[in-house]
Design an enzyme around this catalytic site. Structure first.
Site, PDB file in Angstrom:
ATOM      1  N   GLU A  37       2.074 -32.991   5.629  1.00 41.69           N
ATOM      2  CA  GLU A  37       1.208 -33.368   4.501  1.00 41.69           C
ATOM      3  C   GLU A  37       1.931 -34.397   3.650  1.00 41.69           C
ATOM      4  OE1 GLU A  37      -0.500 -30.280   2.038  1.00 41.69           O
ATOM      5  OE2 GLU A  37      -1.665 -31.763   0.902  1.00 41.69           O
ATOM      6  N   GLU A  62       6.548 -35.510  -0.865  1.00 41.37           N
ATOM      7  CA  GLU A  62       5.974 -35.690  -2.216  1.00 41.37           C
ATOM      8  C   GLU A  62       6.978 -36.463  -3.058  1.00 41.37           C
ATOM      9  OE1 GLU A  62       3.055 -35.041  -4.062  1.00 41.37           O
ATOM     10  OE2 GLU A  62       4.293 -36.045  -5.544  1.00 41.37           O
ATOM     11  N   ASP A 112      -3.150 -41.460  -4.098  1.00 39.89           N
ATOM     12  CA  ASP A 112      -3.348 -42.368  -5.231  1.00 39.89           C
ATOM     13  C   ASP A 112      -4.012 -43.651  -4.726  1.00 39.89           C
ATOM     14  OD1 ASP A 112      -2.215 -40.555  -6.934  1.00 39.89           O
ATOM     15  OD2 ASP A 112      -0.197 -41.406  -6.803  1.00 39.89           O
ATOM     16  N   LYS A 116      -5.489 -51.519  -8.705  1.00 41.18           N
ATOM     17  CA  LYS A 116      -5.216 -52.927  -9.008  1.00 41.18           C
ATOM     18  C   LYS A 116      -4.810 -53.667  -7.736  1.00 41.18           C
ATOM     19  CE  LYS A 116      -3.745 -52.306 -13.753  1.00 41.18           C
ATOM     20  NZ  LYS A 116      -2.603 -52.057 -14.601  1.00 41.18           N
ATOM     21  N   ASP A 148     -11.867 -38.779  -3.647  1.00 43.55           N
ATOM     22  CA  ASP A 148     -13.008 -38.840  -4.567  1.00 43.55           C
ATOM     23  C   ASP A 148     -13.150 -40.253  -5.094  1.00 43.55           C
ATOM     24  OD1 ASP A 148     -10.487 -38.587  -5.962  1.00 43.55           O
ATOM     25  OD2 ASP A 148     -11.693 -38.595  -7.786  1.00 43.55           O
TER      26      ASP A 148
HETATM   27  C1  LIG Z   1      -3.860 -37.499  -6.764  1.00 39.31           C
HETATM   28  S1  LIG Z   1      -2.495 -36.545  -6.310  1.00 39.31           S
HETATM   29  C2  LIG Z   1      -3.133 -35.437  -5.053  1.00 39.31           C
HETATM   30  C3  LIG Z   1      -2.249 -34.252  -4.828  1.00 39.31           C
HETATM   31  C4  LIG Z   1      -2.729 -33.286  -3.727  1.00 39.31           C
HETATM   32  N1  LIG Z   1      -2.776 -33.928  -2.434  1.00 39.31           N
HETATM   33  C5  LIG Z   1      -4.063 -32.721  -4.064  1.00 39.31           C
HETATM   34  O1  LIG Z   1      -5.059 -33.096  -3.411  1.00 39.31           O
HETATM   35  O2  LIG Z   1      -4.116 -31.890  -4.997  1.00 39.31           O
HETATM   36  C6  LIG Z   1      -1.546 -37.696  -5.314  1.00 39.31           C
HETATM   37  C7  LIG Z   1      -0.172 -37.161  -4.994  1.00 39.31           C
HETATM   38  O3  LIG Z   1       0.475 -38.041  -4.105  1.00 39.31           O
HETATM   39  C8  LIG Z   1       1.818 -38.244  -4.554  1.00 39.31           C
HETATM   40  N2  LIG Z   1       2.221 -39.574  -4.060  1.00 39.31           N
HETATM   41  C9  LIG Z   1       1.694 -40.771  -4.431  1.00 39.31           C
HETATM   42  N3  LIG Z   1       2.285 -41.772  -3.750  1.00 39.31           N
HETATM   43  C10 LIG Z   1       3.191 -41.203  -2.939  1.00 39.31           C
HETATM   44  C11 LIG Z   1       4.122 -41.714  -2.003  1.00 39.31           C
HETATM   45  N4  LIG Z   1       4.208 -43.031  -1.785  1.00 39.31           N
HETATM   46  N5  LIG Z   1       4.928 -40.856  -1.339  1.00 39.31           N
HETATM   47  C12 LIG Z   1       4.832 -39.519  -1.571  1.00 39.31           C
HETATM   48  N6  LIG Z   1       3.965 -38.965  -2.449  1.00 39.31           N
HETATM   49  C13 LIG Z   1       3.153 -39.791  -3.118  1.00 39.31           C
HETATM   50  C14 LIG Z   1       1.716 -38.157  -6.059  1.00 39.31           C
HETATM   51  O4  LIG Z   1       2.964 -37.852  -6.673  1.00 39.31           O
HETATM   52  C15 LIG Z   1       0.711 -37.030  -6.219  1.00 39.31           C
HETATM   53  O5  LIG Z   1       1.306 -35.749  -6.214  1.00 39.31           O
END
Ligand SMILES: C[S@@+](CC[C@H](N)C(=O)[O-])C[C@H]1O[C@@H](n2cnc3c(N)ncnc32)[C@H](O)[C@@H]1O
Length: 234
Positions: A37, A62, A112, A116, A148
């Site tokens: 994941e 993460e 994420d 931009k 979403d």
């Molecule tokens: C919007 S949250 C979604 C978290 C989880 N997957 C959920 O659905 O509840 C996006 C997650 O991805 C992590 N994240 C973003 N870019 C990342 C990267 N390049 N490598 C690892 N984690 C990343 C962020 O820190 C965050 O915890």
């Protein structure tokens, strides 16, 4: 740059202390299939799934320390020995550390969107990065995706539909096991529309994996560094 931390079997180490290339099978011993994941957030899905399927092996990545620690502590409390967690950046880890073609499933939920334009290269799914998460899969393995952020979800759907190495399924209802992650549970309660996709890696594409748009980008980048005609490069 912060060190990349690897947690497995109750111990935490700096990635630089581990033998390179990283030997996953030593982090989590056994013969079970691997699931990965990326961006697991608070780890709700990963920790639950690892607890429910002790015969399988799991790896989570993460970047946020606070979330990584939360998931690590939950996994420790449950005594999970079939799960490794990495606090680090997924694109770097996939490109440089994790190797290719070994996961039965890759899960990416609500990544994420980096809306931009100048940040889009940080997306996990972009013509230049999409081969990294797909490349973790072994032939026949599946990528599970949800977002979403409908513009991003639609862009990922188009990207995967055009990819020669996968067959795409558009999932038009909640997963059979319900809301998987914290974000999904919240958005389902709010009634927010969600794009869910499953991309299965074709058995015919054992090695070569390059999205056509990624290939075009690489060719364009290579052209920029081509020497001028008549130049000897000196
Ligand atoms: C919007 S949250 C979604 C978290 C989880 N997957 C959920 O659905 O509840 C996006 C997650 O991805 C992590 N994240 C973003 N870019 C990342 C990267 N390049 N490598 C690892 N984690 C990343 C962020 O820190 C965050 O915890």
């Amino acid at each position: 740059m912060r060190p990349t931390i690897v947690w497995a079997g109750g111990a935490e180490r700096d990635l630089r202390e581990l033998p390179a290339p990283l030997r996953r099978d030593e982090l989590v011993k056994g013969v079970g299939h691997w699931e990965v994941e990326l961006g697991f957030g608070k780890g709700r899905y990963l920790v639950r799934r690892a607890g429910e399927h002790r015969q399988l092996r799991f790896l989570g990545v993460e970047v946020a320390s606070q979330y990584y620690r939360l998931a690590r502590d939950r996994a420790s409390e449950k005594g999970l020995t079939n799960l490794a967690l990495i606090r680090g950046e997924a694109i770097y880890l996939m490109a440089a550390v994790l190797g290719a073609g070994w996961a039965e499933a890759v899960h990416v939920y609500f990544p994420d969107p980096w809306p931009k334009g100048r940040h889009q290269k940080r997306r996990l799914f972009d013509p230049l990065t999409v081969d990294l998460p797909l490349g973790l899969l072994r032939p026949g393995g599946s990528l599970y995706f949800a977002s979403d952020f409908l513009d991003y979800g639609a862009a990922v759907r188009e990207l995967l539909a055009a990819h020669p190495a996968v067959d795409l399924e558009i999932v038009d209802q909640l997963w059979p096991d319900g809301a998987r992650t914290n974000y999904e549970a919240k958005f389902v309660t709010e009634g927010r529309p969600i794009i869910r996709l499953i991309a299965r890696r074709r058995l015919t594409h054992e090695v070569a994996l390059l999205h056509p748009a990624g290939r075009a980008g690489i060719i364009a980048a290579a052209k920029e560094v081509e020497p001028e005609p008549g130049s000897d490069g000196a």
